[in-house]
Design an enzyme around this catalytic site. Structure first.
Site, PDB file in Angstrom:
ATOM      1  N   CYS A  67       0.469   1.891  -3.414  1.00 24.18           N
ATOM      2  CA  CYS A  67      -0.291   2.784  -4.268  1.00 24.18           C
ATOM      3  C   CYS A  67      -1.807   2.858  -4.064  1.00 24.18           C
ATOM      4  CB  CYS A  67      -0.358   1.948  -5.683  1.00 24.18           C
ATOM      5  SG  CYS A  67       1.264   1.827  -6.501  1.00 24.18           S
ATOM      6  N   CYS A 112       9.208   8.916  -5.268  1.00 24.18           N
ATOM      7  CA  CYS A 112       8.770   7.557  -5.177  1.00 24.18           C
ATOM      8  C   CYS A 112       8.203   7.050  -6.373  1.00 24.18           C
ATOM      9  CB  CYS A 112       7.593   7.286  -4.006  1.00 24.18           C
ATOM     10  SG  CYS A 112       7.852   8.298  -2.453  1.00 24.18           S
ATOM     11  N   ASP A 127       5.500   8.026  -7.696  1.00 20.17           N
ATOM     12  CA  ASP A 127       4.009   8.229  -8.184  1.00 20.17           C
ATOM     13  C   ASP A 127       3.530   9.632  -7.368  1.00 20.17           C
ATOM     14  OD1 ASP A 127       4.193   7.159  -5.603  1.00 20.17           O
ATOM     15  OD2 ASP A 127       3.413   5.178  -6.322  1.00 20.17           O
ATOM     16  N   CYS A 148       2.824   4.163 -11.668  1.00 20.11           N
ATOM     17  CA  CYS A 148       2.761   2.913 -12.186  1.00 20.11           C
ATOM     18  C   CYS A 148       1.444   2.519 -12.616  1.00 20.11           C
ATOM     19  CB  CYS A 148       3.697   1.922 -11.615  1.00 20.11           C
ATOM     20  SG  CYS A 148       2.993   1.459  -9.969  1.00 20.11           S
TER      21      CYS A 148
END
Lengths: 130, 384
Positions: free
Chosen positions: A102, A33, A35, A58
């Site tokens: 996130c 994904c 992360d 990110c």
């Protein structure tokens, strides 16, 4: 695209790095994904006295890690568990809809680190019994 | 932000001053409709037809085979959907490649809902279409093959001539999305063995919103729009005269100066590649040797592309990434993944794309900043 607070945390993230002898470690996400987050906590008398992270991800993932670790430092285990991803996102001045995951990742990271801490505590108790 | 280093020329380019000047007359003075019979209209008509001739001379085709459209995406859509729909009585099978632009891939996927079937030719680790695999996918009912000329992300040049020859032998229509080839590679449609070819003006210093479609005489795609007789009804709507003049001018400049552009950008790309390779460890080149001279794609292992992009932006450097985080879909670049790279590597890919305006000083500045940015982000990452 990102708020000023997100960019500030991304530029100068707080609590970065691997911790020596942590009380608990939480590893979440996966590279698929884009992360992955590792959260380290040090706990003394039920209080999170130190916290740090390592993140592959990110801007939003790095900023969420930084903000989340800031928010739980000095908090009790119960207070840390009550932290929601929404609170993290709000404190960051909002995240784009596609990046909300996130902040979820950061919340999950904390929960897993605490779970790991509790497991280790349990094991210690069992060892003492033996 | 004082400095501005634009290294995202595969996304779009700065409009050339000469191009701007060439089109102004058609905004300010000769603003007539080319379909009008009075002088003002006929001045516009001459400009359009003159532009068509100029484009045709670069494409080595007849002016009547050149069509002006609204974009590269539109050209791709007319070619792929239009030809498939027109010739579906001959067969319903289409072949394309794994690294196409979405304008082609999504068009083909859409056609599948209309009863067409398709197969995707794979690429090697170098990002170049495996011609043997493509060949093995051909069936008696194959009517169309669409393979791009140069890839937008890696710059890899595709074996168009060879595929064109195979298509010709089997009487299969062949389209190439040549958007990233313009100004870098020959656009001679006879040499390339193509039946149709798509171009986009803003990739070679013309404005956005103007595309070109070459189609061989005798091929009649069903148009996407229905309207007047403009562009032989292949693309009806009043001709965008200023932009048509601009795109022809831009293409002319691109080929007038191509030797100079090739020499300079090849040198700068090599300088960038050497600078990064020498100064930064654990990287992977995603651009093969056989690539367009302006494109360099590198994966910085262990870190994610979007964070590199934003960090470089702080220094005024504009690049792009194949990372999920910028695609709007959370999926890593289908191009880099098709080359067999793993997810981490795909997410860490960064594309530097140069133009005739790129300078040596900008490249040196970029090498320096990429080095410090990668070091900084790697410190945060669990993968060192």
């Amino acid at each position: 695209m990102y708020s000023q607070t997100v960019m500030d945390h991304f530029r100068n993230p707080h609590n970065v790095g691997k911790m020596e002898n942590p009380s608990g470690v939480g590893k979440v996400g996966n590279p698929q994904c884009g992360d992955e987050m590792i959260i380290y906590i040090k706990v003394e008398n039920n209080v999170i006295t130190d916290v740090s992270f390592e993140t592959f991800g990110c801007v939003a993932a790095i900023a969420s890690s930084s903000m989340t670790t800031d928010l739980i430092k000095g908090k009790t285990i119960e207070e840390a568990l009550a932290l929601s991803n929404k609170e993290v996102a709000d404190k960051l001045g909002g995240l784009p809809p596609l990046k909300m995951h996130c902040s979820v990742l950061a919340e999950d990271g904390i929960k897993m680190a605490i779970e790991d801490y509790r497991k280790r505590e349990e094991e210690k108790k069992n060892e003492q019994k033996i | 932000m004082e400095k501005s280093v634009y290294l995202d020329n595969n996304a779009t380019t700065k409009v050339d001053k000469e191009v701007v000047e060439s089109m102004m007359k058609y905004l300010k003075d000769d603003y007539g409709n080319p379909s009008s019979l009075y002088t003002l209209g006929q001045n516009a008509r001459s400009a359009v037809e003159d532009s068509r001739k100029r484009v045709a001379s670069i494409l080595n085709c007849e002016p009547r085979d050149v069509f002006f459209t609204g974009s590269g995406t539109e050209s791709d859509n007319i070619a792929v959907k239009g030809v498939a729909r027109r010739y579906k009585n001959k067969g319903n099978h289409i072949i394309t490649s794994a690294i196409e632009h979405h304008a082609v891939l999504k068009s083909v996927e859409h056609l599948a809902k209309e009863g067409f079937t398709y197969d995707i030719a794979k690429v090697g680790e170098d990002g170049i279409v495996d011609v043997d695999h493509l060949k093995s996918l051909i069936k008696p009912e194959t009517i169309l093959i669409s393979v791009m000329y140069a890839n937008n992300e890696t710059g890899a040049i595709q074996p168009i001539e060879e595929i064109g020859k195979i298509a010709k032998e089997r009487e299969i229509y062949f389209h190439t999305d040549a958007v990233q080839g313009a100004g870098k590679l020959t656009l001679d449609v006879k040499k390339l063995n193509v039946d149709m070819l798509s171009l986009s003006g803003h990739k070679f210093h013309a404005p956005k919103g103007i595309g070109i479609l070459y189609k061989r005489t005798g091929i009649n795609p069903i148009p996407l729009f229905h309207g007047g007789h403009h562009e032989l009804s292949v693309r009806p709507s009043t001709e965008n005269v200023p932009y048509i003049v601009a795109v022809a001018k831009a293409l002319e400049i691109a080929y007038r100066d191509i030797d100079e552009h090739r020499a300079k950008q090849t040198m700068l790309k090599e300088r960038l590649k050497a600078g990064i390779t020498k100064n930064i460890g654990n990287i992977l080149l995603n651009t093969p040797d056989n690539s367009v001279f302006n494109t360099l794609n590198i994966s910085f292992v262990g870190i994610e592309g979007e964070s590199i992009l934003f960090s470089l932006d702080e220094f005024g450097i504009a690049v792009s990434t194949g990372s999920a985080c910028t695609s709007g879909s959370l999926e890593a670049s289908h191009v880099i993944m098709a080359m067999g790279r793993d997810h981490t590597t795909s997410h860490g890919s960064v594309r530097f794309s140069l133009s005739k305006y790129t300078t040596e000083e900008e490249i040196d500045y970029t090498i320096d900043k990429v080095k410090s940015v990668v070091e900084k982000i790697r410190k945060i990452s669990p993968y060192k």
